[in-house]
Design a protein around this motif. Structure first.
Motif, PDB file in Angstrom:
ATOM      1  N   GLU A  64       1.179  32.861-106.536  1.00  0.00           N
ATOM      2  CA  GLU A  64       0.449  32.232-105.999  1.00  0.00           C
ATOM      3  C   GLU A  64      -1.050  31.753-105.988  1.00  0.00           C
ATOM      4  O   GLU A  64      -1.476  30.383-105.889  1.00  0.00           O
ATOM      5  N   HIS A  67      -1.621  29.601-109.702  1.00  0.00           N
ATOM      6  CA  HIS A  67      -1.294  28.045-109.651  1.00  0.00           C
ATOM      7  C   HIS A  67      -2.016  27.802-108.866  1.00  0.00           C
ATOM      8  O   HIS A  67      -2.323  26.837-109.397  1.00  0.00           O
ATOM      9  N   ARG A  68      -2.492  28.642-108.097  1.00  0.00           N
ATOM     10  CA  ARG A  68      -3.807  27.688-107.795  1.00  0.00           C
ATOM     11  C   ARG A  68      -4.921  27.704-109.010  1.00  0.00           C
ATOM     12  O   ARG A  68      -5.548  26.635-108.576  1.00  0.00           O
ATOM     13  N   GLU A  70      -4.873  27.092-111.601  1.00  0.00           N
ATOM     14  CA  GLU A  70      -4.223  26.032-112.653  1.00  0.00           C
ATOM     15  C   GLU A  70      -4.964  25.320-112.124  1.00  0.00           C
ATOM     16  O   GLU A  70      -4.709  23.957-112.593  1.00  0.00           O
ATOM     17  N   LYS A  71      -4.675  24.788-110.933  1.00  0.00           N
ATOM     18  CA  LYS A  71      -4.801  23.644-110.605  1.00  0.00           C
ATOM     19  C   LYS A  71      -6.187  22.912-110.160  1.00  0.00           C
ATOM     20  O   LYS A  71      -6.574  22.163-110.493  1.00  0.00           O
ATOM     21  N   ILE A  72      -7.428  24.465-110.936  1.00  0.00           N
ATOM     22  CA  ILE A  72      -8.350  24.179-110.736  1.00  0.00           C
ATOM     23  C   ILE A  72      -8.808  24.269-112.865  1.00  0.00           C
ATOM     24  O   ILE A  72      -9.747  24.406-112.729  1.00  0.00           O
ATOM     25  N   SER A  73      -7.351  24.078-113.170  1.00  0.00           N
ATOM     26  CA  SER A  73      -7.839  23.944-114.447  1.00  0.00           C
ATOM     27  C   SER A  73      -8.333  24.827-115.757  1.00  0.00           C
ATOM     28  O   SER A  73      -9.342  25.237-116.176  1.00  0.00           O
TER      29      SER A  73
END
Length: 106
Positions: A64, A67-68, A70-73
């Motif tokens: 988790e 994933h977070r 990765e969402k903000i690059s």
């Protein structure tokens, strides 16, 4: 995604800080696992059921958090720390949380 408990990445330069990212999982322990764990406590030894549940919760929290990030690059998460808490009316739940700093690298 590179994940480390250290505050830097050897051989790489941190080029940006994206912020703190978290992963949390709350997992319930059912009465069957509690009963088997009680037997293990009585006769001695390790409780494989609890260890398995803890490992599963830790992996889910880590996924988790990644994933977070990765969402903000982010390219990596540094300074990762895990925390464990027993929760619930009869301590029947465990919370595993992890946090770290999402960064970009050269």
């Amino acid at each position: 995604m590179l994940v480390t408990t250290t505050n830097n990445v050897e051989g790489r330069k941190i080029t940006g800080y994206k912020g703190i990212v978290f992963g949390e999982v709350v997992s319930g322990m059912n009465f069957v696992k509690d009963w088997f764990a009680g037997v293990t406590d009585t006769i001695g030894g390790r409780s494989g059921m609890y260890e398995g549940e803890l490992e599963d919760a830790r992996e889910k929290a880590l996924k988790e958090m990644i994933h977070r990030a990765e969402k903000i690059s982010a390219d990596a998460i540094i300074g990762v720390d895990f925390d464990y808490e027993v929760m619930g009316e009869k301590n029947g739940m465990i919370m595993v949380s992890c946090s770290g700093t999402a960064v970009t690298l050269d």
